[in-house]
Design an enzyme around this catalytic site. Sequence first.
Site, PDB file in Angstrom:
ATOM      1  N   ASN A 118       6.993   1.398  -3.400  1.00  0.00           N
ATOM      2  CA  ASN A 118       6.326   2.697  -3.292  1.00  0.00           C
ATOM      3  C   ASN A 118       7.409   3.759  -3.118  1.00  0.00           C
ATOM      4  O   ASN A 118       7.983   3.887  -2.042  1.00  0.00           O
ATOM      5  CB  ASN A 118       5.373   2.670  -2.083  1.00  0.00           C
ATOM      6  CG  ASN A 118       4.734   4.020  -1.819  1.00  0.00           C
ATOM      7  OD1 ASN A 118       4.798   4.920  -2.657  1.00  0.00           O
ATOM      8  ND2 ASN A 118       4.109   4.158  -0.663  1.00  0.00           N
ATOM      9  N   TRP A 119       7.663   4.497  -4.174  1.00  0.00           N
ATOM     10  CA  TRP A 119       8.768   5.473  -4.130  1.00  0.00           C
ATOM     11  C   TRP A 119       8.391   6.748  -3.386  1.00  0.00           C
ATOM     12  O   TRP A 119       9.244   7.589  -3.132  1.00  0.00           O
ATOM     13  CB  TRP A 119       9.225   5.824  -5.560  1.00  0.00           C
ATOM     14  CG  TRP A 119       9.825   4.674  -6.316  1.00  0.00           C
ATOM     15  CD1 TRP A 119      10.105   3.417  -5.832  1.00  0.00           C
ATOM     16  CD2 TRP A 119      10.231   4.660  -7.694  1.00  0.00           C
ATOM     17  NE1 TRP A 119      10.644   2.625  -6.812  1.00  0.00           N
ATOM     18  CE2 TRP A 119      10.735   3.370  -7.970  1.00  0.00           C
ATOM     19  CE3 TRP A 119      10.198   5.598  -8.717  1.00  0.00           C
ATOM     20  CZ2 TRP A 119      11.211   3.003  -9.229  1.00  0.00           C
ATOM     21  CZ3 TRP A 119      10.674   5.237  -9.972  1.00  0.00           C
ATOM     22  CH2 TRP A 119      11.178   3.957 -10.223  1.00  0.00           C
ATOM     23  N   LYS A 120       7.126   6.906  -3.083  1.00  0.00           N
ATOM     24  CA  LYS A 120       6.648   8.102  -2.367  1.00  0.00           C
ATOM     25  C   LYS A 120       7.151   9.373  -3.058  1.00  0.00           C
ATOM     26  O   LYS A 120       7.274   9.409  -4.285  1.00  0.00           O
ATOM     27  CB  LYS A 120       7.058   8.050  -0.898  1.00  0.00           C
ATOM     28  CG  LYS A 120       6.707   6.721  -0.217  1.00  0.00           C
ATOM     29  CD  LYS A 120       6.823   6.790   1.268  1.00  0.00           C
ATOM     30  CE  LYS A 120       6.688   5.402   1.852  1.00  0.00           C
ATOM     31  NZ  LYS A 120       6.502   5.377   3.287  1.00  0.00           N
TER      32      LYS A 120
ATOM     33  N   HIS B 113      -3.400   4.501   1.430  1.00  0.00           N
ATOM     34  CA  HIS B 113      -2.124   4.409   2.133  1.00  0.00           C
ATOM     35  C   HIS B 113      -2.221   5.223   3.431  1.00  0.00           C
ATOM     36  O   HIS B 113      -2.849   6.274   3.458  1.00  0.00           O
ATOM     37  CB  HIS B 113      -0.986   4.939   1.235  1.00  0.00           C
ATOM     38  CG  HIS B 113       0.367   4.645   1.804  1.00  0.00           C
ATOM     39  ND1 HIS B 113       0.917   5.388   2.822  1.00  0.00           N
ATOM     40  CD2 HIS B 113       1.269   3.685   1.504  1.00  0.00           C
ATOM     41  CE1 HIS B 113       2.105   4.886   3.125  1.00  0.00           C
ATOM     42  NE2 HIS B 113       2.341   3.847   2.333  1.00  0.00           N
TER      43      HIS B 113
ATOM     44  N   GLU C 279      -0.327   7.200   4.843  1.00  0.00           N
ATOM     45  CA  GLU C 279       0.103   8.600   4.740  1.00  0.00           C
ATOM     46  C   GLU C 279      -1.000   9.449   4.113  1.00  0.00           C
ATOM     47  O   GLU C 279      -1.160  10.620   4.449  1.00  0.00           O
ATOM     48  CB  GLU C 279       1.422   8.676   3.934  1.00  0.00           C
ATOM     49  CG  GLU C 279       2.579   8.141   4.774  1.00  0.00           C
ATOM     50  CD  GLU C 279       3.730   7.557   3.993  1.00  0.00           C
ATOM     51  OE1 GLU C 279       3.827   7.782   2.776  1.00  0.00           O
ATOM     52  OE2 GLU C 279       4.548   6.853   4.620  1.00  0.00           O
TER      53      GLU C 279
ATOM     54  N   GLU D 292      -0.366  -2.943   6.365  1.00  0.00           N
ATOM     55  CA  GLU D 292       0.774  -2.099   6.717  1.00  0.00           C
ATOM     56  C   GLU D 292       0.546  -1.488   8.097  1.00  0.00           C
ATOM     57  O   GLU D 292      -0.121  -0.444   8.220  1.00  0.00           O
ATOM     58  CB  GLU D 292       0.930  -0.968   5.700  1.00  0.00           C
ATOM     59  CG  GLU D 292       1.123  -1.437   4.278  1.00  0.00           C
ATOM     60  CD  GLU D 292       1.881  -0.387   3.474  1.00  0.00           C
ATOM     61  OE1 GLU D 292       3.010  -0.671   3.081  1.00  0.00           O
ATOM     62  OE2 GLU D 292       1.341   0.709   3.278  1.00  0.00           O
TER      63      GLU D 292
ATOM     64  N   GLY E 177       8.297   3.090   7.706  1.00  0.00           N
ATOM     65  CA  GLY E 177       9.373   4.077   7.740  1.00  0.00           C
ATOM     66  C   GLY E 177      10.039   4.219   9.094  1.00  0.00           C
ATOM     67  O   GLY E 177      10.792   5.158   9.329  1.00  0.00           O
TER      68      GLY E 177
ATOM     69  N   SER F 250       8.660  -1.398   6.748  1.00  0.00           N
ATOM     70  CA  SER F 250      10.093  -1.633   6.943  1.00  0.00           C
ATOM     71  C   SER F 250      10.547  -3.012   6.448  1.00  0.00           C
ATOM     72  O   SER F 250      11.402  -3.658   7.068  1.00  0.00           O
ATOM     73  CB  SER F 250      10.488  -1.420   8.408  1.00  0.00           C
ATOM     74  OG  SER F 250      10.231  -0.079   8.780  1.00  0.00           O
TER      75      SER F 250
ATOM     76  N   GLY G 296       8.528   0.516   0.925  1.00  0.00           N
ATOM     77  CA  GLY G 296       8.768   1.948   0.782  1.00  0.00           C
ATOM     78  C   GLY G 296      10.258   2.239   0.653  1.00  0.00           C
ATOM     79  O   GLY G 296      10.853   2.094  -0.413  1.00  0.00           O
ATOM     80  N   GLY G 297      10.876   2.606   1.762  1.00  0.00           N
ATOM     81  CA  GLY G 297      12.272   3.056   1.756  1.00  0.00           C
ATOM     82  C   GLY G 297      13.218   2.134   0.994  1.00  0.00           C
ATOM     83  O   GLY G 297      14.036   2.600   0.181  1.00  0.00           O
TER      84      GLY G 297
HETATM   85  C1  PEP Z   1       5.082   2.113   2.587  1.00  0.00           C
HETATM   86  O1  PEP Z   1       5.248   3.285   2.377  1.00  0.00           O
HETATM   87  O2  PEP Z   1       4.092   1.548   2.109  1.00  0.00           O
HETATM   88  C2  PEP Z   1       6.068   1.392   3.386  1.00  0.00           C
HETATM   89  C3  PEP Z   1       5.809   0.161   3.742  1.00  0.00           C
HETATM   90  O3  PEP Z   1       7.214   2.075   3.720  1.00  0.00           O
HETATM   91  P1  PEP Z   1       8.530   1.437   4.417  1.00  0.00           P
HETATM   92  O4  PEP Z   1       8.885   0.186   3.689  1.00  0.00           O
HETATM   93  O5  PEP Z   1       9.577   2.514   4.258  1.00  0.00           O
HETATM   94  O6  PEP Z   1       8.197   1.175   5.841  1.00  0.00           O
END
Ligand code: PEP
Length: 251
Positions: free
Chosen positions: A9-11, A95, A97, A167, A173, A212, A233-234
Amino acid sequence: MRQPLVAGNWKLNGTLASVRELVESLKAGVGAIENVEVAVCPPFVYIPEVSSLLAGSKIVMGSQNMSRHLAGAYTGEVSGPMLNDFGVKYALIGHSERRASYGETDEKAARKFVAVKEHGLVPILCVGETLVEHERGNTFGVVKRQIDAVLDFFGVEAFDGAVIAYEPVWAIGTGKTATPEQAQSVHEYIRGRIARCDEEIASRIQILYGGSVKAANAEALFSQPDIDGGLVGGASLDADEFIAICVAANQ
Ligand code: PEP
């Protein structure tokens, strides 16, 4: 036997140049991984470019959101047919966010989830508890409410061929990851919740862990029996990290 899925997920990240560089590195790095499906979810504006860069590769595309409407006065939204035009396979729904910042309620997420399926895409329903809910011991209650929104509106069949991502919001994050045992217990709960309605659908559904995930913790997470890959994500913005996570899923 469920095939592992790793979705990046590049956000809200990237430039045209950085997206091109990342996709080229991923194509070179995941080409030899046999048993894992790899997906990337770019910002909408980069979907056409990523779609042509990925042509002929085994990496598939996902979107970070999708409108449940087909067309009309919905400023800023993107529909299922628009995503179909670019061969997008998956759509992230609910999600945390989007739940926190864009008013995506359980009901709205459930309605989008079904709209995604109606357009032939695969929904990845994101569920998970906040830190306060976690500390109050309410993890299962929150996840149950989020899953039941789909079950109550549309029945267990809606989950056939869909994906769920657990999640924990406190792990997204933040650098904090659920332990493999913590994550496994929630994944087992989710599968059990679906199994109460239909055991076959429950045994087929892929349940991803997100929060993470990185190269250093991926293998321990993915070796749990009910963890079928990751939503990343990151670490998905770093080609080497993301490739290592995909390798870890190839068990
Ligand atoms: C996400 O945005 O779905 C996510 C899991 O982010 P991260 O891996 O950065 O925690």
